[in-house]
Design an enzyme around this catalytic site. Structure first.
Site, short mmCIF file in Angstrom:
data_model
loop_
_atom_site.label_atom_id
_atom_site.label_comp_id
_atom_site.label_asym_id
_atom_site.label_seq_id
_atom_site.Cartn_x
_atom_site.Cartn_y
_atom_site.Cartn_z
N LYS A 1 0.80 -1.12 0.05
CA LYS A 1 0.00 -0.10 -0.09
C LYS A 1 1.03 1.31 -0.09
O LYS A 1 0.51 2.23 -0.55
CB LYS A 1 -0.90 -0.08 1.12
CG LYS A 1 -2.27 -0.86 1.05
CD LYS A 1 -3.13 -0.10 2.17
CE LYS A 1 -4.03 0.46 1.40
NZ LYS A 1 -5.51 0.37 1.14
N ARG B 1 14.72 0.56 9.26
CA ARG B 1 15.08 0.74 10.63
C ARG B 1 15.26 -0.58 11.13
O ARG B 1 14.42 -1.41 11.21
CB ARG B 1 13.66 1.46 11.49
CG ARG B 1 14.30 1.79 12.99
CD ARG B 1 13.40 2.55 13.76
NE ARG B 1 12.35 1.96 14.27
CZ ARG B 1 11.16 2.43 15.03
NH1 ARG B 1 11.24 3.49 15.81
NH2 ARG B 1 9.99 1.63 15.07
N GLU C 1 16.62 8.69 22.11
CA GLU C 1 15.51 7.78 22.64
C GLU C 1 16.29 7.18 23.92
O GLU C 1 15.55 6.29 24.51
CB GLU C 1 15.51 6.81 21.65
CG GLU C 1 14.26 7.25 20.63
CD GLU C 1 13.95 5.87 19.70
OE1 GLU C 1 12.85 6.15 19.48
OE2 GLU C 1 14.60 5.07 19.40
N ILE D 1 3.18 8.02 10.38
CA ILE D 1 3.00 6.52 10.75
C ILE D 1 1.97 6.23 9.95
O ILE D 1 1.57 4.87 10.09
CB ILE D 1 2.87 6.30 12.40
CG1 ILE D 1 1.85 7.22 12.93
CG2 ILE D 1 4.13 6.33 13.11
CD1 ILE D 1 1.18 7.03 14.18
N HIS D 2 1.25 6.96 9.22
CA HIS D 2 0.19 6.68 8.56
C HIS D 2 0.10 7.36 7.38
O HIS D 2 0.37 8.44 7.22
CB HIS D 2 -1.19 6.89 9.28
CG HIS D 2 -2.41 6.05 8.79
ND1 HIS D 2 -3.23 7.17 7.70
CD2 HIS D 2 -3.19 5.32 9.59
CE1 HIS D 2 -4.24 6.07 7.51
NE2 HIS D 2 -4.24 5.19 8.61
N ASP E 1 17.46 43.17 6.49
CA ASP E 1 18.88 42.97 6.56
C ASP E 1 19.36 41.70 6.13
O ASP E 1 18.88 40.82 5.61
CB ASP E 1 19.52 43.57 7.76
CG ASP E 1 19.03 43.11 9.06
OD1 ASP E 1 18.32 42.02 8.89
OD2 ASP E 1 19.49 43.59 10.26
#
Ligand code: COA
Ligand code: MG
Length: 295
Positions: A20, A67, A131, A231-232, A277
């Site tokens: 998909k 990943r 993480e 994620i979608h 500037d």
């Protein structure tokens, strides 16, 4: 490297979702072997991702990244060994402690590129830089010695919450990220800019809320991030639109550049009743450079 606006995560053990996602408008798919794949599905996922990569070698419209599991698990090397035959455009490295792991991954990639007969150095890296608790204290390591394979950095607020012992990463009334997470966001952005890699905005987990996603994209863009993790599939269009300069922005940037070119030697000029500037000129050039790099 071409800048990538939308990076869509796809669980690596879902043939249906991979099919998909293929050819939708995401600039890159992130085929996931980590958190979206259950432990007993790892072998299946590796094989599916390797087959998917091999079957989709034309990456001119959409890059394919993978990943892998964190380097301090015994799954990371088997992940790499399985997928490198399909020549992924890049590897997303999660749960990083410091730049040392990015460099270690770079060495593994070199060996596997040699094994597969790929161009040495062709596989890029994006680190998920926030993480672990330690990661917030080691950002300076990226400024000392970093593999040129690192082309992007993003951050994460979900695993970081667990690492910090936080019960939630959001303020209960405002819904804004709490300060440790804003710190992570800012450190990721500053580090990425300091070493001239793309700073990519964090996932927006509430995937039915496209208005909220759009607001967060615009905020990320104001801050200096380019692109966002999705994620979608429904998030992709919102992200692409938010990170593409509008015609008005491009027109204004061209006018700013023109007026400085027509007035050589002038450091500050008025346009539409506002002072311009050097920072404005630099910003205008950034907009045009972004347009060029998104083509
Ligand atoms: N990639 C490709 N296709 C996706 C997709 C994704 N990330 N997320 C959903 N789809 C597909 C679904 O399969 C569904 O198609 P189908 O009805 O033909 O099967 C369609 O899009 C609509 O999906 P929807 O019903 O709105 O969502 P869902 O409840 O099926 O899935 C999630 C919700 C969050 C589980 C799903 O979006 C997902 O898997 N996201 C990625 C998760 C991930 O990789 N996380 C790791 C990084 S944090
Ligand atoms: Mg995670």
């Amino acid at each position: 490297m071409r800048l990538l606006r939308s990076w869509l995560f796809v669980p690596g053990d879902s043939e249906r979702k991979m099919e998909k996602a293929l050819g939708n408008d995401a600039d890159a798919l992130l085929l996931d072997l980590e958190d979206s794949v259950a432990d007993d599905r790892q072998d299946v996922a590796r094989e599916m991702v390797a087959d998917f990569l091999a079957a989709n070698q034309d990456r001119s419209q959409q890059q394919l990244w993978v990943r892998i599991n964190p380097l301090d698990t015994d799954m990371a090397l088997p992940d790499l060994a399985a997928v490198m035959s399909g020549a992924p455009d890049g590897i997303i490295l999660p749960k990083v402690y410091s730049a040392a792991e990015v460099n270690r991954l770079a060495d593994f990639l070199l060996a596997l590129e040699a094994r597969e007969g790929l161009e040495l150095g062709s596989t890029k890296i994006c680190s998920v830089a926030t993480e672990t608790a330690a990661s917030l204290l080691t950002f300076d390591s990226y400024l000392k010695d970093i593999s040129p394979r690192l082309v992007a950095m993003t951050w994460g607020g979900e695993d970081l919450a667990a690492a910090l012992g936080a019960s939630t990463n959001r303020h209960p009334t405002t819904g804004e990220y709490d300060d440790p997470f804003l710190l992570a966001r800012s450190l990721c952005l500053a580090t990425a800019r300091a070493i001239d890699v793309q700073a990519v905005g964090v996932v927006y987990v509430d995937f039915r809320d496209s208005a909220g996603l759009e607001q967060e994209c615009l905020r990320d863009r104001r801050s200096g991030f380019i692109g966002k993790v999705a994620i979608h599939p429904a998030q992709v269009e919102v992200i692409n639109r938010a990170f593409t300069p509008t015609d008005e922005e491009i027109d204004f940037a061209r006018r700013v550049i023109d007026i400085f070119e027509q007035n050589p030697g002038m450091g500050t000029i008025g346009l539409d009743g506002k002072m311009l500037d050097m920072p404005h000129l630099k910003q205008a050039k950034n907009v045009i450079a972004l347009v060029d790099q998104l083509r």
